[in-house]
Structure formats: structure tokens, C-alpha cells
Write a protein that holds these residues in place. Structure first.
Motif, short mmCIF file in Angstrom:
data_model
loop_
_atom_site.label_atom_id
_atom_site.label_comp_id
_atom_site.label_asym_id
_atom_site.label_seq_id
_atom_site.Cartn_x
_atom_site.Cartn_y
_atom_site.Cartn_z
N LYS A 123 16.01 0.85 -11.20
CA LYS A 123 14.63 1.24 -11.57
C LYS A 123 13.66 0.90 -10.43
CE LYS A 123 13.32 -0.45 -15.57
NZ LYS A 123 14.14 -1.28 -16.44
N ILE A 124 12.64 1.75 -10.27
CA ILE A 124 11.67 1.52 -9.20
C ILE A 124 10.78 0.31 -9.51
CG2 ILE A 124 9.61 2.48 -8.06
CD1 ILE A 124 10.95 5.17 -8.06
N VAL A 125 10.68 -0.60 -8.56
CA VAL A 125 9.81 -1.77 -8.69
C VAL A 125 8.43 -1.38 -8.15
CG1 VAL A 125 9.43 -4.16 -7.93
CG2 VAL A 125 11.77 -3.32 -8.33
N PRO A 126 7.36 -1.55 -8.95
CA PRO A 126 6.02 -1.20 -8.44
C PRO A 126 5.68 -2.11 -7.26
CG PRO A 126 5.93 -1.94 -10.75
CD PRO A 126 7.33 -2.17 -10.28
N THR A 127 5.12 -1.53 -6.21
CA THR A 127 4.89 -2.31 -5.00
C THR A 127 3.47 -2.15 -4.47
OG1 THR A 127 5.70 -0.41 -3.72
CG2 THR A 127 7.27 -2.17 -4.19
N PRO A 128 2.92 -3.24 -3.94
CA PRO A 128 1.66 -3.11 -3.20
C PRO A 128 1.99 -2.39 -1.90
CG PRO A 128 2.56 -5.33 -3.01
CD PRO A 128 3.50 -4.57 -3.88
N ARG A 129 1.33 -1.32 -1.61
CA ARG A 129 1.77 -0.50 -0.51
C ARG A 129 1.05 -0.77 0.81
NH1 ARG A 129 5.78 2.36 -0.33
NH2 ARG A 129 6.36 2.57 -2.48
N LYS A 130 -0.20 -1.14 0.70
CA LYS A 130 -0.99 -1.22 1.92
C LYS A 130 -0.69 -2.47 2.72
CE LYS A 130 -5.18 0.38 2.65
NZ LYS A 130 -4.79 1.60 3.32
N GLY A 131 -0.62 -2.31 4.02
CA GLY A 131 -0.58 -3.46 4.90
C GLY A 131 -2.00 -3.72 5.37
N TYR A 132 -2.15 -4.62 6.33
CA TYR A 132 -3.47 -4.96 6.81
C TYR A 132 -4.03 -3.84 7.70
CZ TYR A 132 -7.37 -7.64 8.42
OH TYR A 132 -8.64 -8.07 8.68
N ASP A 133 -5.28 -3.48 7.48
CA ASP A 133 -5.95 -2.46 8.30
C ASP A 133 -7.35 -2.99 8.59
OD1 ASP A 133 -7.55 -0.30 9.13
OD2 ASP A 133 -6.30 1.14 8.08
#
Ligand code: ADP
Ligand code: MG
Length: 319
Positions: A306-316
Motif C-alpha cells: 500500500k502507498i505510504v503518504p509522504t511529505p513531498r517537498k524538499g527545501y526550497d
């Protein structure tokens, strides 16, 4: 207070045996080994953005160099020379001496010579340019991953970001975990030996400065592939395991910056060689997933698929 030239002479002029000419002239002169390609990288650390204004100067000297050497490592190059542009609010010699000591200690450990730079007055800012050598065609670029490659990483991610979360009051880490996390944040170890040893058999590599998924994403995008990451396989450092805020721990693991581990891809037949390399270097190398035909984003799957929800953004800096 010391003058600009006294500072340069006293703190930043050291023998540079690897250069034709080091600090002191209009330019440094370097002679790469015959046939080698130069790998060049610059990074800036700004006070208030990359570190707190009261940061320990010795650790800052280490880190300013380490983050640059990490880029050289991620390219599979051997670091040789660096330049240092230092902007200082004032010529405080105790601070400068401690900074130089941290900087040169790391430089010596990798036989890297400081060959030039600039010293100016202004808000505290440190820019290092690192120059390395790599045989033609063997640099570990971001665009070399292929579907079917296995995805590997050194060490573990998240502790540096967790230290930052602690310093910002988002979490209170227990003593031992805090120590480990602060060391990762302030004195990262560039994976120079690993980068050099991956040359010739890893297909692609990057160093994790902005977050595991974000930096892996750069490989995927450049290579035109996707990735499936196995949640259970992601290495968890002890500091992360001890963090009671599980959401924060996950965020640090997947999206926390400043770890300077290497993420790389290699074809499955190289598995045994990579495992042996990890043992040889005394550095855990973990197979965390595979590159796929999809993409260009990584999906993280749990043991049931099953897909694990993930924080996607890195630092910008500008987001
Ligand atoms: P220029 O006026 O030609 O820019 P500078 O007076 O700025 O030269 O610098 C004199 C010499 O000292 C140059 O060789 C320069 O590369 C070197 N230098 C200046 N600042 C640093 C520093 N922080 N670290 C290492 N070398 C430096
Ligand atoms: Mg100058």
C-alpha cells in the motif's frame, strides 16, 4: 583588529602542495592530472538562513567545507582544491581562528588544499568552491539511472533535520539522541570514499542535502524513470527511532535536509559488490527500492504494497 591582509596571511595561507601556485597571487594555478576531467561545485552558507548567527565557528568551518566536498563525492570525483569566499561582519580573530581550524582539519583529512578566496566585510556568509578530478566518462551524473536499477543509500537520513526541529522547539529530544542529531547537523561527514568507489559501477548518484525524496526526485527527473521505495527498508537512525513525535520523525526521514548521505542506483548484479563495499568502508549501504518505468516521482510502499503518504517537498529557498 586585524586587517584584511593580515587575516588572509595568518589564517588562510597554508602550503598547497597539490597546486602550482596557492594563495597570494591574482589567481591560483592548478594542473589536473593528465586526461582528468574537473568537477567544480559551489555552495554558500548564509547566517540566519543556513545557520544561526551564534553558531560555533569551528563547526561552521567544518560544515562549509563538508557540504561542498559532499557534492564532489556525489559526482564520484576525488576532491583536490578549494577556494573560500568569506564575508565577515567584523574581524574577530578568535572567531576566525576557530573557523579556520575546523575548515583545515577537514581539508587535511581528505588532502584538499585551500588555494584562494576572498575576504570581505558584510553580513556573515561563507562560500566555498570545491574542485575535484574524475576520469572522463566516469562521473556519477543524475541522468544515468535506468528502469530496473536498484536504489541504494548510505547511512540514514533525518537526524540533522530532527536536530533543527529540536533547536526550533518543535520537539524535545532526550540527551543521547540529541547529541547524535546535533553532530549530524553541525559536522556532517562527506562520503568521499564511497563516491570514489562507486565510480564505474553506479549509474547515478546524488547527495541528500534537501531531503531524501526531493533529492532522489532529481535523479528520477533527470533520468526519466520512476521509483518504488520500500518503507520498511528505509534505515532509521537511533535519534529518529527515539523521537516520540512519529509524524515529525517520518517527515525528517523522508524530507529532512542536511544529511549529506549519498543516494545512488546500480544494476541488480552489482548487489554483492555494493554490500562488500559497505562492509569495507564500515558504512551501512541499504537497498531501499527500485527504479521503474513510471515516474518521475518516487512512491513509498509498505509491506502490504500500500502507498505510504509522504511529505513531498524538499527545501526550497524561494518557495
Ligand atoms: P584580489 O584583490 O586580486 O582579489 P585579494 O586581495 O582579495 O586579491 O586576495 C589576495 C590573495 O588571497 C588571493 O590569492 C586570494 O585568492 C587570497 N584570499 C583572499 N581571501 C582568502 C580566503 N578567505 N581564503 C583563502 N585565500 C584567500
Ligand atoms: Mg579580493
Amino acid at each position: 583588529m586585524a586587517s584584511e591582509f593580515e587575516i588572509i596571511r595568518q589564517y588562510f595561507t597554508r602550503p598547497a602542495p597539490s597546486a602550482v601556485l596557492g594563495v597570494g597571487d591574482d589567481c591560483a594555478l592548478i594542473a589536473p592530472r593528465p586526461g582528468m576531467v574537473l568537477a567544480v561545485s559551489t555552495d554558500t552558507l548564509n547566517s540566519g538562513v543556513h545557520f544561526l548567527p551564534d553558531a560555533d565557528p569551528g563547526k561552521l568551518g567544518h560544515k562549509a567545507l563538508a557540504v561542498n566536498l559532499s557534492d564532489i563525492a556525489a559526482m564520484g570525483a576525488d576532491p583536490r582544491w578549494v577556494t573560500l569566499a568569506l564575508t565577515l561582519p567584523e574581524a574577530e580573530e578568535k572567531w576566525i581562528a576557530a573557523f579556520a581550524e575546523g575548515f583545515f582539519r577537514l581539508a587535511h583529512s581528505f588532502e584538499v588544499d585551500l588555494i584562494g578566496g576572498d575576504t570581505t566585510q558584510g553580513p556573515l556568509s561563507i562560500t566555498v568552491t570545491a574542485i575535484g578530478e574524475v576520469p572522463p566518462g566516469l562521473a556519477l551524473r543524475r541522468d544515468g539511472a535506468r528502469a530496473g536499477d536498484e536504489i541504494w543509500m548510505s547511512g540514514a537520513t533525518g537526524e540533522a533535520a530532527l536536530a533543527l526541529a529540536h533547536l526550533r522547539g518543535r520537539v524535545a529530544l532526550p540527551g543521547k539522541a540529541l547529541e547524535a542529531c546535533l553532530a549530524r547537523l553541525h559536522t556532517p561527514e562527506p562520503r568521499i570514499e564511497l563516491g570514489g568507489r562507486l565510480r564505474g559501477f553506479a549509474h547515478a548518484a546524488i547527495d541528500v542535502s534537501d531531503g531524501l525524496l526531493a533529492d532522489l526526485g532529481h535523479i528520477l527527473e533527470a533520468s526519466g524513470v520512476g521509483a518504488e521505495i520500500e518503507w520498511e527498508k528505509l534505515p532509521r537512525a537511533e535519534g529518529l527511532a527515539r523521537c516520540s513525535d512519529r509524524a515529525l520523525a517520518t517527515e525528517c526521514l523522508l524530507a529532512g535536509g542536511d544529511d549529506y548521505e549519498l543516494v545512488f542506483t546500480a544494476p541488480p548484479p552489482k548487489r554483492a559488490e555494493i554490500e562488500a563495499l559497505g562492509r569495507d568502508l564500515g558504512l551501512p549501504l541499504t537497498r531501499i527500492g527500485v527504479a521503474t518505468r513510471g515516474g518521475p516521482q518516487a512512491i513509498v510502499l509498505d509491506a502490504q504494497g500500500k502507498i505510504v503518504p509522504t511529505p513531498r517537498k524538499g527545501y526550497d529557498h524561494f518557495a
